[in-house]
Design an enzyme around this catalytic site. Sequence first.
Site: not given
Ligand code: NAD
Ligand code: LAC
Length: 312
Positions: A11-12, A34, A121, A178
């Site tokens: 829920a981030g 979360d 993601i 990625h």
């Molecule tokens: P964030 O820190 O805002 O949110 C992540 C959430 O996950 C937090 O609220 C945390 O409490 C929760 N969490 C941790 N452990 C958990 C569990 N066991 N079960 C459920 N929830 C849990 O991070 P964000 O900015 O939302 O990014 C999330 C992820 O997405 C990161 O790994 C980031 O690198 C990745 N990301 C991927 C892409 C892509 O293109 N694939 C793009 C952007 C970010």
């Molecule tokens: C990042 C995403 C785009 O790490 O994967 O910024």
Amino acid sequence: MARKKIGLIGAGNIGGELANLLQSKQLGDVVLFDIPAKESFAKGKALDLEQSSACSGADAKITGTSNWEDLAGSDVLIITAGIPRKPGQSRDDLVGVNLPIIQNVADNAKKHCPDAFVIVISNPLDAMVYEYKRRVGAPREKVVGMAGVLDSARFSLFLARETGASIKDVRAMVLGGHGDDMVPVLSYCTINGIPVKQLIPAEKLASLVDRTRKGGGEIVGLMGTSAYYAPAYSAVVMAEAYLLDQKRVLPAAAYLDGEYGYKDLYLGVPVVIGAGGVEKILDVELSAEETAMLKTSAESVQKVVDIVKAKA
Ligand code: NAD
Ligand code: LAC
């Protein structure tokens, strides 16, 4: 017909934006999940979003929880559980922290919502989606990674700004892992059918490719955390394709079983997403240079997958 149910695991930053977009598109009722320590945060975010429905007219429900039983029967799961990177970090640096998180999520999802179409993601994306599928044992049609739509969106923006064209007319395709060696496939990048190579000088095009490859890091450097608006919208495009059976042709991290010459690996390739999930993997022709770049990218992905396999 009852509304679909979409579970958001995390829920981030991205999770909240996912909920916002899904609500405004009324694609289904949303459960924002979360960990227990963040349950109040998830509930507060859900309540805040629901209170906007008087303005939007959206009837879809949004609830917050840390109880996996509330996710039972989800049609779609979108997984953002895990930490994002900080300035100076690579996505691969996250594997140590995020691997046990994705394993925890996989174990719970297998128990509570085994039939959902799952969009992963969390980073490092290609390794995390690989481990999720391996751990759950789901068919490859039902587990996909979101990265290519985002990376292609970034490239599309840069191409649109450089040419002055409407982004509506830009078609970009970024394949591979990625990571910083992702593969913008210039032979399939066009502006209303016109190859971008005819519209942008080679040196400028190369700089746009480089900016795309480093697009995530650029935003991490500016914001101190990962992007979340474009990543969220990219995943919603994929979820919508599944929920509305749109048969969209999209770049996505799919499980390869011989396609492009790779087996037992998730890699960004063109796929068709519809009600059957990843319904087809399009094994398209690539130039020798593009094939070589895809190989380099696949090798980078394999290195992180090997770390995951060693820890699994
Ligand atoms: P964030 O820190 O805002 O949110 C992540 C959430 O996950 C937090 O609220 C945390 O409490 C929760 N969490 C941790 N452990 C958990 C569990 N066991 N079960 C459920 N929830 C849990 O991070 P964000 O900015 O939302 O990014 C999330 C992820 O997405 C990161 O790994 C980031 O690198 C990745 N990301 C991927 C892409 C892509 O293109 N694939 C793009 C952007 C970010
Ligand atoms: C990042 C995403 C785009 O790490 O994967 O910024």
